[in-house]
Write a protein that holds these residues in place. Structure first.
Motif, short mmCIF file in Angstrom:
data_model
loop_
_atom_site.label_atom_id
_atom_site.label_comp_id
_atom_site.label_asym_id
_atom_site.label_seq_id
_atom_site.Cartn_x
_atom_site.Cartn_y
_atom_site.Cartn_z
N LYS A 155 0.80 -1.23 0.00
CA LYS A 155 0.00 0.00 0.00
C LYS A 155 0.83 1.28 0.00
O LYS A 155 0.33 2.34 -0.38
N TYR A 173 -9.69 -1.27 1.85
CA TYR A 173 -8.83 -0.37 1.07
C TYR A 173 -9.42 -0.11 -0.32
O TYR A 173 -8.69 0.12 -1.28
N LYS A 230 0.64 2.56 -3.50
CA LYS A 230 -0.70 2.51 -4.10
C LYS A 230 -0.85 3.48 -5.27
O LYS A 230 -1.62 3.21 -6.20
N ASP A 259 -8.26 2.69 -2.55
CA ASP A 259 -6.92 2.51 -3.12
C ASP A 259 -6.96 1.63 -4.37
O ASP A 259 -6.17 1.83 -5.29
N ASN A 267 -9.42 8.37 -4.44
CA ASN A 267 -8.18 7.69 -4.75
C ASN A 267 -7.35 8.56 -5.68
O ASN A 267 -7.75 9.63 -6.10
#
Length: 205
Positions: free
Chosen positions: A54, A81, A57, A84, A134
């Motif tokens: 991550k 998540y 990401k 992401d 995101n």
């Protein structure tokens, strides 16, 4: 411990624990030097836990996101998540895993949070809270009114997959809701501030 007898499949493991380098071709060695440049290639070769990925990401392509969604042990991780990893293929993979009977164990509040996010994206709403956005959204997919998905057919296909995922999660949420019972005597008052931590309650209301 005997490194050969106790770890026959990984005879290098015990020496590695005490400072000896892992063999060059192993996942342990290669993934110790993850970079923005090699991250997508390594994901093609190894099932690297997202907790280790991550930090990169911003550099994951859609192919890598889909592969992560397919091999992560728990679908809970992908949902947690979601902002992401969000992309059409990930939506499809999550739906497939749910329909194959995989159990979602997220707390009900977190599940509501995920549903609100997915509904907002599905409805192409421009008011997505900053902490939901995101990197693709921040780089321009969300400029103007709604998100720029290209032509109308492509937008319809993307929203269709998100609608399917939303419906699948609604079914999960309804089942969880039936198990929640909190007998309270009236009157009941709810007091809250307008902080990010209260965003779910505010948007639900």
């Amino acid at each position: 411990f005997n490194p050969t007898k106790d770890f026959p499949a990984l005879p290098w493991f015990l020496p590695f624990c005490f400072g000896t380098p892992a063999p060059e071709e192993t996942m342990v060695n290669l993934c110790r030097d993850l970079t923005a440049v090699n991250i997508n290639n390594l994901i093609k070769e190894f099932k690297i836990p997202y907790s280790h990925l991550k930090q990169f990401k911003e550099h994951l392509n859609d192919e890598s996101k889909a592969r992560i969604a397919s091999y992560e042990e728990k679908v809970d991780t992908i949902l947690w998540y979601y902002e992401d990893l969000e992309c059409p293929d990930v939506d499809e993979i999550i739906s497939e895993r749910i329909r194959n009977g995989e159990r979602i164990t997220l707390p009900y509040g977190k599940l509501m949070d995920r549903l609100l996010l997915i509904r907002t994206l599905r409805d192409n709403q421009p008011d997505i809270p900053t902490f939901y956005r995101n990197n693709e959204y921040n780089r321009g997919r969300g400029r103007g009114r709604g998100r720029g998905f290209g032509n109308a057919n492509n937008r319809h296909s993307l929203q269709s997959k998100k609608s399917t995922l939303y419906s699948d999660l609604i079914s999960v949420a309804e089942t969880q809701l039936q198990t929640i019972k909190l007998p309270l005597e009236s009157p009941v008052g709810v007091l809250a501030d307008a902080s990010y931590s209260m965003e779910i309650a505010i948007r639900t209301a």
